[in-house]
Design a protein around this motif. Structure first.
Motif, PDB file in Angstrom:
ATOM      1  N   THR A   7      -9.242 -32.827  31.492  1.00  0.00           N
ATOM      2  CA  THR A   7      -8.259 -33.015  32.542  1.00  0.00           C
ATOM      3  C   THR A   7      -7.336 -31.820  32.602  1.00  0.00           C
ATOM      4  O   THR A   7      -7.208 -31.086  31.639  1.00  0.00           O
ATOM      5  CB  THR A   7      -7.448 -34.304  32.296  1.00  0.00           C
ATOM      6  OG1 THR A   7      -6.553 -34.456  33.385  1.00  0.00           O
ATOM      7  CG2 THR A   7      -6.689 -34.264  31.005  1.00  0.00           C
ATOM      8  N   ALA A   8      -6.727 -31.632  33.736  1.00  0.00           N
ATOM      9  CA  ALA A   8      -5.817 -30.507  33.911  1.00  0.00           C
ATOM     10  C   ALA A   8      -4.405 -30.837  33.452  1.00  0.00           C
ATOM     11  O   ALA A   8      -3.574 -29.963  33.406  1.00  0.00           O
ATOM     12  CB  ALA A   8      -5.808 -30.089  35.374  1.00  0.00           C
ATOM     13  N   THR A   9      -4.109 -32.096  33.126  1.00  0.00           N
ATOM     14  CA  THR A   9      -2.738 -32.440  32.804  1.00  0.00           C
ATOM     15  C   THR A   9      -2.262 -31.804  31.512  1.00  0.00           C
ATOM     16  O   THR A   9      -1.190 -31.256  31.472  1.00  0.00           O
ATOM     17  CB  THR A   9      -2.523 -33.957  32.737  1.00  0.00           C
ATOM     18  OG1 THR A   9      -3.373 -34.504  31.762  1.00  0.00           O
ATOM     19  CG2 THR A   9      -2.742 -34.604  34.071  1.00  0.00           C
ATOM     20  N   HIS A  10      -3.028 -31.897  30.445  1.00  0.00           N
ATOM     21  CA  HIS A  10      -2.637 -31.182  29.230  1.00  0.00           C
ATOM     22  C   HIS A  10      -3.789 -30.397  28.630  1.00  0.00           C
ATOM     23  O   HIS A  10      -3.588 -29.631  27.712  1.00  0.00           O
ATOM     24  CB  HIS A  10      -1.973 -32.085  28.185  1.00  0.00           C
ATOM     25  CG  HIS A  10      -2.765 -33.259  27.719  1.00  0.00           C
ATOM     26  ND1 HIS A  10      -4.040 -33.188  27.228  1.00  0.00           N
ATOM     27  CD2 HIS A  10      -2.418 -34.560  27.656  1.00  0.00           C
ATOM     28  CE1 HIS A  10      -4.445 -34.399  26.875  1.00  0.00           C
ATOM     29  NE2 HIS A  10      -3.491 -35.251  27.135  1.00  0.00           N
ATOM     30  N   GLY A  11      -4.968 -30.547  29.141  1.00  0.00           N
ATOM     31  CA  GLY A  11      -6.087 -29.712  28.733  1.00  0.00           C
ATOM     32  C   GLY A  11      -6.677 -30.009  27.369  1.00  0.00           C
ATOM     33  O   GLY A  11      -7.564 -29.301  26.922  1.00  0.00           O
ATOM     34  N   VAL A  12      -6.209 -31.034  26.688  1.00  0.00           N
ATOM     35  CA  VAL A  12      -6.765 -31.396  25.383  1.00  0.00           C
ATOM     36  C   VAL A  12      -7.924 -32.358  25.623  1.00  0.00           C
ATOM     37  O   VAL A  12      -7.840 -33.232  26.478  1.00  0.00           O
ATOM     38  CB  VAL A  12      -5.703 -32.053  24.476  1.00  0.00           C
ATOM     39  CG1 VAL A  12      -6.296 -32.434  23.136  1.00  0.00           C
ATOM     40  CG2 VAL A  12      -4.524 -31.117  24.291  1.00  0.00           C
ATOM     41  N   TYR A  81       0.416 -24.711  23.540  1.00  0.00           N
ATOM     42  CA  TYR A  81      -0.187 -24.387  22.252  1.00  0.00           C
ATOM     43  C   TYR A  81      -1.518 -25.103  22.025  1.00  0.00           C
ATOM     44  O   TYR A  81      -2.330 -24.658  21.220  1.00  0.00           O
ATOM     45  CB  TYR A  81       0.758 -24.741  21.100  1.00  0.00           C
ATOM     46  CG  TYR A  81       2.019 -23.938  21.092  1.00  0.00           C
ATOM     47  CD1 TYR A  81       2.028 -22.618  20.631  1.00  0.00           C
ATOM     48  CD2 TYR A  81       3.213 -24.488  21.536  1.00  0.00           C
ATOM     49  CE1 TYR A  81       3.188 -21.875  20.624  1.00  0.00           C
ATOM     50  CE2 TYR A  81       4.389 -23.748  21.531  1.00  0.00           C
ATOM     51  CZ  TYR A  81       4.368 -22.439  21.077  1.00  0.00           C
ATOM     52  OH  TYR A  81       5.525 -21.702  21.072  1.00  0.00           O
ATOM     53  N   VAL A  82      -1.723 -26.233  22.710  1.00  0.00           N
ATOM     54  CA  VAL A  82      -2.938 -27.030  22.474  1.00  0.00           C
ATOM     55  C   VAL A  82      -3.876 -27.047  23.678  1.00  0.00           C
ATOM     56  O   VAL A  82      -4.901 -27.731  23.646  1.00  0.00           O
ATOM     57  CB  VAL A  82      -2.598 -28.465  22.024  1.00  0.00           C
ATOM     58  CG1 VAL A  82      -1.906 -28.452  20.671  1.00  0.00           C
ATOM     59  CG2 VAL A  82      -1.769 -29.201  23.056  1.00  0.00           C
ATOM     60  N   GLU A  83      -3.552 -26.309  24.722  1.00  0.00           N
ATOM     61  CA  GLU A  83      -4.420 -26.229  25.902  1.00  0.00           C
ATOM     62  C   GLU A  83      -5.832 -25.821  25.478  1.00  0.00           C
ATOM     63  O   GLU A  83      -6.025 -24.816  24.808  1.00  0.00           O
ATOM     64  CB  GLU A  83      -3.862 -25.198  26.886  1.00  0.00           C
ATOM     65  CG  GLU A  83      -4.755 -24.903  28.054  1.00  0.00           C
ATOM     66  CD  GLU A  83      -4.735 -25.986  29.109  1.00  0.00           C
ATOM     67  OE1 GLU A  83      -5.748 -26.137  29.791  1.00  0.00           O
ATOM     68  OE2 GLU A  83      -3.711 -26.679  29.244  1.00  0.00           O
ATOM     69  N   GLY A  84      -6.816 -26.631  25.825  1.00  0.00           N
ATOM     70  CA  GLY A  84      -8.210 -26.336  25.486  1.00  0.00           C
ATOM     71  C   GLY A  84      -8.650 -26.829  24.119  1.00  0.00           C
ATOM     72  O   GLY A  84      -9.812 -26.680  23.746  1.00  0.00           O
ATOM     73  N   SER A  99      -9.831 -34.167  13.257  1.00  0.00           N
ATOM     74  CA  SER A  99      -9.786 -32.710  13.173  1.00  0.00           C
ATOM     75  C   SER A  99      -9.419 -32.163  14.546  1.00  0.00           C
ATOM     76  O   SER A  99      -9.707 -32.780  15.570  1.00  0.00           O
ATOM     77  CB  SER A  99     -11.122 -32.140  12.712  1.00  0.00           C
ATOM     78  OG  SER A  99     -12.109 -32.335  13.705  1.00  0.00           O
ATOM     79  N   ILE A 100      -8.778 -31.009  14.541  1.00  0.00           N
ATOM     80  CA  ILE A 100      -8.365 -30.359  15.775  1.00  0.00           C
ATOM     81  C   ILE A 100      -8.976 -28.970  15.800  1.00  0.00           C
ATOM     82  O   ILE A 100      -8.764 -28.173  14.880  1.00  0.00           O
ATOM     83  CB  ILE A 100      -6.828 -30.266  15.863  1.00  0.00           C
ATOM     84  CG1 ILE A 100      -6.219 -31.664  15.806  1.00  0.00           C
ATOM     85  CG2 ILE A 100      -6.414 -29.527  17.142  1.00  0.00           C
ATOM     86  CD1 ILE A 100      -4.727 -31.673  15.598  1.00  0.00           C
ATOM     87  N   ASP A 101      -9.746 -28.705  16.832  1.00  0.00           N
ATOM     88  CA  ASP A 101     -10.330 -27.384  17.045  1.00  0.00           C
ATOM     89  C   ASP A 101      -9.567 -26.758  18.201  1.00  0.00           C
ATOM     90  O   ASP A 101      -9.650 -27.237  19.335  1.00  0.00           O
ATOM     91  CB  ASP A 101     -11.816 -27.501  17.364  1.00  0.00           C
ATOM     92  CG  ASP A 101     -12.474 -26.155  17.594  1.00  0.00           C
ATOM     93  OD1 ASP A 101     -11.961 -25.136  17.088  1.00  0.00           O
ATOM     94  OD2 ASP A 101     -13.505 -26.124  18.291  1.00  0.00           O
ATOM     95  N   ASN A 102      -8.800 -25.717  17.897  1.00  0.00           N
ATOM     96  CA  ASN A 102      -7.919 -25.121  18.890  1.00  0.00           C
ATOM     97  C   ASN A 102      -8.293 -23.664  19.126  1.00  0.00           C
ATOM     98  O   ASN A 102      -8.097 -22.821  18.248  1.00  0.00           O
ATOM     99  CB  ASN A 102      -6.467 -25.223  18.414  1.00  0.00           C
ATOM    100  CG  ASN A 102      -5.485 -24.785  19.475  1.00  0.00           C
ATOM    101  OD1 ASN A 102      -5.852 -24.248  20.509  1.00  0.00           O
ATOM    102  ND2 ASN A 102      -4.212 -25.023  19.212  1.00  0.00           N
ATOM    103  N   PRO A 103      -8.810 -23.328  20.312  1.00  0.00           N
ATOM    104  CA  PRO A 103      -9.164 -21.937  20.601  1.00  0.00           C
ATOM    105  C   PRO A 103      -7.952 -21.008  20.709  1.00  0.00           C
ATOM    106  O   PRO A 103      -8.104 -19.790  20.675  1.00  0.00           O
ATOM    107  CB  PRO A 103      -9.912 -22.029  21.936  1.00  0.00           C
ATOM    108  CG  PRO A 103      -9.377 -23.259  22.581  1.00  0.00           C
ATOM    109  CD  PRO A 103      -9.068 -24.209  21.447  1.00  0.00           C
ATOM    110  N   ASN A 104      -6.748 -21.561  20.823  1.00  0.00           N
ATOM    111  CA  ASN A 104      -5.532 -20.750  20.919  1.00  0.00           C
ATOM    112  C   ASN A 104      -5.041 -20.255  19.571  1.00  0.00           C
ATOM    113  O   ASN A 104      -4.213 -19.353  19.503  1.00  0.00           O
ATOM    114  CB  ASN A 104      -4.406 -21.550  21.576  1.00  0.00           C
ATOM    115  CG  ASN A 104      -4.770 -21.993  22.971  1.00  0.00           C
ATOM    116  OD1 ASN A 104      -5.240 -21.208  23.773  1.00  0.00           O
ATOM    117  ND2 ASN A 104      -4.594 -23.266  23.246  1.00  0.00           N
ATOM    118  N   ALA A 105      -5.506 -20.866  18.492  1.00  0.00           N
ATOM    119  CA  ALA A 105      -5.056 -20.470  17.157  1.00  0.00           C
ATOM    120  C   ALA A 105      -5.704 -19.138  16.796  1.00  0.00           C
ATOM    121  O   ALA A 105      -6.928 -19.031  16.728  1.00  0.00           O
ATOM    122  CB  ALA A 105      -5.423 -21.545  16.140  1.00  0.00           C
TER     123      ALA A 105
END
Length: 116
Positions: A7-12, A81-84, A99-105
């Motif tokens: 979704t575009a609202t928060h991208g998570v 910070y958590v978009e995507g 678990s959280i996989d974050n491409p921004n990290a």
């Protein structure tokens, strides 16, 4: 890892395994007013750390997406910070838990508890 909704609202994104586990935990608590909240806070040796918890509060500016009956909530300050990012639930002999996989990290500490 099968991702359910985007979704575009928060991208998570949240996998089916993660939403099923969260729903089971909500049911175990006997609560239907809880949401799964992901937030980013200052801390840890890399500068930022995730907070993933059940919450019954609603904050001004919250972004909410429903994943199979589980509301995933992100506050507006944490959203960039958590978009995507993708939340999964692992249940293997080596790992158990969310678990959280974050491409921004761009980096993390050796213990994996924080990121930058």
């Amino acid at each position: 890892m099968t991702v359910q909704n985007e979704t575009a609202t928060h991208g998570v994104k949240m996998t089916e395994a993660a939403s099923a586990k969260a729903k089971a935990l909500f049911d175990q608590e006997g609560r239907d007013d809880l949401a799964l909240r992901i937030a980013v806070q200052p801390g840890g040796c890399a500068g930022l750390k995730y907070q993933l918890f059940f919450d019954d509060r609603t904050l001004d500016g919250d972004l909410t997406v429903d994943f199979n009956g589980v509301n995933l909530v992100v506050d507006r300050m944490s959203a960039p910070y958590v978009e995507g990012a993708s939340i999964d639930f692992l249940d293997t002999i080596e790992q158990q838990g969310f678990s959280i996989d974050n491409p921004n990290a761009t980096g993390s500490c050796a213990c994996g508890d924080s990121f930058n």
